[in-house]
Write a protein that holds these residues in place. Structure first.
Motif, short mmCIF file in Angstrom:
data_model
loop_
_atom_site.label_atom_id
_atom_site.label_comp_id
_atom_site.label_asym_id
_atom_site.label_seq_id
_atom_site.Cartn_x
_atom_site.Cartn_y
_atom_site.Cartn_z
N LEU A 150 -28.73 73.36 -25.82
CA LEU A 150 -27.78 73.33 -24.71
C LEU A 150 -27.44 71.90 -24.30
N ALA A 151 -27.70 70.95 -25.16
CA ALA A 151 -27.43 69.55 -24.83
C ALA A 151 -25.97 69.35 -24.46
N GLY A 152 -25.75 68.67 -23.34
CA GLY A 152 -24.40 68.38 -22.89
C GLY A 152 -23.75 69.47 -22.09
N ARG A 153 -24.42 70.60 -21.88
CA ARG A 153 -23.81 71.71 -21.16
C ARG A 153 -24.29 71.75 -19.70
N LEU A 154 -23.41 72.26 -18.86
CA LEU A 154 -23.70 72.36 -17.43
C LEU A 154 -23.87 73.82 -17.06
N ALA A 155 -24.98 74.13 -16.38
CA ALA A 155 -25.31 75.50 -16.00
C ALA A 155 -25.44 75.62 -14.49
N LEU A 156 -24.90 76.70 -13.95
CA LEU A 156 -25.12 77.09 -12.56
C LEU A 156 -26.17 78.19 -12.55
N VAL A 157 -27.20 78.03 -11.73
CA VAL A 157 -28.23 79.06 -11.57
C VAL A 157 -28.36 79.39 -10.10
N THR A 158 -28.20 80.67 -9.76
CA THR A 158 -28.41 81.10 -8.37
C THR A 158 -29.83 81.61 -8.21
N GLY A 159 -30.32 81.61 -6.98
CA GLY A 159 -31.70 82.04 -6.74
C GLY A 159 -32.70 81.17 -7.45
N ALA A 160 -32.39 79.87 -7.53
CA ALA A 160 -33.17 78.95 -8.36
C ALA A 160 -34.40 78.38 -7.66
N GLY A 161 -34.62 78.70 -6.41
CA GLY A 161 -35.67 78.04 -5.65
C GLY A 161 -37.08 78.39 -6.04
N ARG A 162 -37.26 79.57 -6.62
CA ARG A 162 -38.63 79.99 -6.97
C ARG A 162 -38.57 81.12 -7.98
N GLY A 163 -39.72 81.56 -8.45
CA GLY A 163 -39.81 82.72 -9.31
C GLY A 163 -39.01 82.61 -10.59
N ILE A 164 -38.30 83.67 -10.93
CA ILE A 164 -37.54 83.71 -12.18
C ILE A 164 -36.45 82.65 -12.18
N GLY A 165 -35.78 82.45 -11.04
CA GLY A 165 -34.72 81.45 -10.98
C GLY A 165 -35.21 80.06 -11.30
N GLU A 166 -36.34 79.69 -10.74
CA GLU A 166 -36.92 78.38 -11.03
C GLU A 166 -37.28 78.28 -12.51
N ALA A 167 -37.85 79.35 -13.07
CA ALA A 167 -38.22 79.34 -14.49
C ALA A 167 -36.99 79.22 -15.38
N VAL A 168 -35.88 79.83 -14.99
CA VAL A 168 -34.64 79.70 -15.76
C VAL A 168 -34.17 78.25 -15.76
N VAL A 169 -34.23 77.60 -14.61
CA VAL A 169 -33.84 76.19 -14.54
C VAL A 169 -34.69 75.37 -15.51
N VAL A 170 -35.99 75.57 -15.49
CA VAL A 170 -36.90 74.81 -16.36
C VAL A 170 -36.58 75.08 -17.83
N ALA A 171 -36.31 76.33 -18.17
CA ALA A 171 -36.01 76.68 -19.57
C ALA A 171 -34.70 76.06 -20.03
N LEU A 172 -33.70 76.05 -19.18
CA LEU A 172 -32.42 75.45 -19.55
C LEU A 172 -32.54 73.93 -19.69
N LEU A 173 -33.29 73.31 -18.79
CA LEU A 173 -33.53 71.87 -18.90
C LEU A 173 -34.22 71.53 -20.22
N ALA A 174 -35.16 72.37 -20.61
CA ALA A 174 -35.91 72.13 -21.85
C ALA A 174 -35.01 72.19 -23.07
N GLN A 175 -33.88 72.89 -22.94
CA GLN A 175 -32.92 72.98 -24.04
C GLN A 175 -31.80 71.95 -23.91
N GLY A 176 -31.95 71.03 -22.97
CA GLY A 176 -31.02 69.91 -22.87
C GLY A 176 -29.88 70.07 -21.89
N ALA A 177 -29.83 71.17 -21.16
CA ALA A 177 -28.74 71.39 -20.21
C ALA A 177 -28.93 70.57 -18.94
N ARG A 178 -27.83 70.32 -18.26
CA ARG A 178 -27.86 69.89 -16.86
C ARG A 178 -27.70 71.14 -16.01
N VAL A 179 -28.34 71.16 -14.84
CA VAL A 179 -28.36 72.39 -14.04
C VAL A 179 -27.95 72.12 -12.60
#
Length: 277
Positions: free
Chosen positions: A19-48
């Motif tokens: 996902l390098a170079g891509r921009l992602a919007l994540v809702t409900g990102a403060g904790r739980g699954i949302g936070e984990a999604v942010v971490v996973a997308l960052l690990a694939q190179g996205a900005r969030v």
């Protein structure tokens, strides 16, 4: 048949930066699954762009992960606020390539005992919120001819759950909305999928468990894994409750080019708990 105009001519190898170079919007990102999604997308190179109704939670998330995370407070039930945020993000951060709906609430009650407020509030977040985010993000993605949209729903959307009528109904509505949306925008290069978790070790899950402390939590988790005939609930064949990262990994796959030929799909990540009924 000629290849889809928006698809790369050859599959890309998995590099760990899908996902390098891509921009992602994540809702409900403060904790739980949302936070984990942010971490996973960052690990694939996205900005969030990480959003949550709780501004402190996403601010702390941004501090932990640095400049690749932009935090904003957002109430997904407010259509005007969603549109304003998406417009601002596209002007200041760039075009959104990915949108992931994770924001959700649960009001647990027997169906005939649900209040009007319980029902309305559950749908306002779990269903209307998905619609608001979709309308603002997917419209722009379709104009550009590319993008990926994922709704994190629940396996309760596909199988009855006692005490969860409002939650299950709202998630089922969100799933079907996402599929209809995906059908409408597929020809314009936008993929729309859903991820349906089962029991996942989050604050929402813990709130369903009576008692407190490690022993009470362990006993409650064991009941979930083993099943409960009195509640008409099967157990989890894989023998464990999901971690938020298990759900996040499914999301990260679906928004990547490795899933470029997947749309209108409903991916259950529940350890086999629903027997895919």
């Amino acid at each position: 048949m000629s290849p889809h105009p928006h698809a790369p001519s050859q599959p890309s190898p998995h590099t760990g930066q899908d996902l390098a170079g891509r921009l992602a919007l994540v809702t409900g990102a403060g904790r739980g699954i949302g936070e984990a999604v942010v971490v996973a997308l960052l690990a694939q190179g996205a900005r969030v762009l990480a959003t949550d109704r709780d501004a402190d939670d996403v601010a702390a998330l941004a501090r932990r992960h640095g400049a690749e995370v932009t935090d904003r407070q957002l109430d997904v039930t407010d259509a005007a606020a969603v549109e304003a945020l998406v417009a601002e993000a596209e002007e200041t951060l760039g075009p959104l390539d990915i949108a992931v709906n994770v924001a959700g609430i649960m009001r647990s009650s027997q169906a005939v005992e649900l209040t009007d407020e319980d029902w309305a509030t559950t749908f306002a977040v779990n269903t209307n919120g998905v619609f608001h985010v979709a309308r603002s993000t997917v419209r722009r993605m379709a104009e550009r001819g590319r993008g990926s949209f994922v709704t994190v729903a629940s396996n309760a959307a596909g199988i009855p759950r006692a005490g969860m009528a409002a939650y299950a109904a709202s998630k089922a509505a969100a799933v079907m909305f996402t599929k209809c949306l995906g059908l409408e925008v597929a020809a314009r290069g936008v993929r729309c999928n859903t991820v349906c978790p089962g029991s996942t070790l989050t604050d929402m899950q813990r709130a369903l468990w009576a008692g407190s402390g490690p022993e009470a939590e362990e006993a409650a988790a064991r009941r979930v894994v083993e099943g409960d005939l009195a509640a008409h609930r099967t157990g989890i064949p894989l023998g464990r409750i999901a971690d938020p990262a298990d759900i996040a990994d499914a999301v990260a796959f679906l928004v990547s080019d490795r899933a470029r030929h997947i749309t209108l799909h409903d991916l259950y990540v529940d350890g086999g708990a629903t027997l895919r009924a």
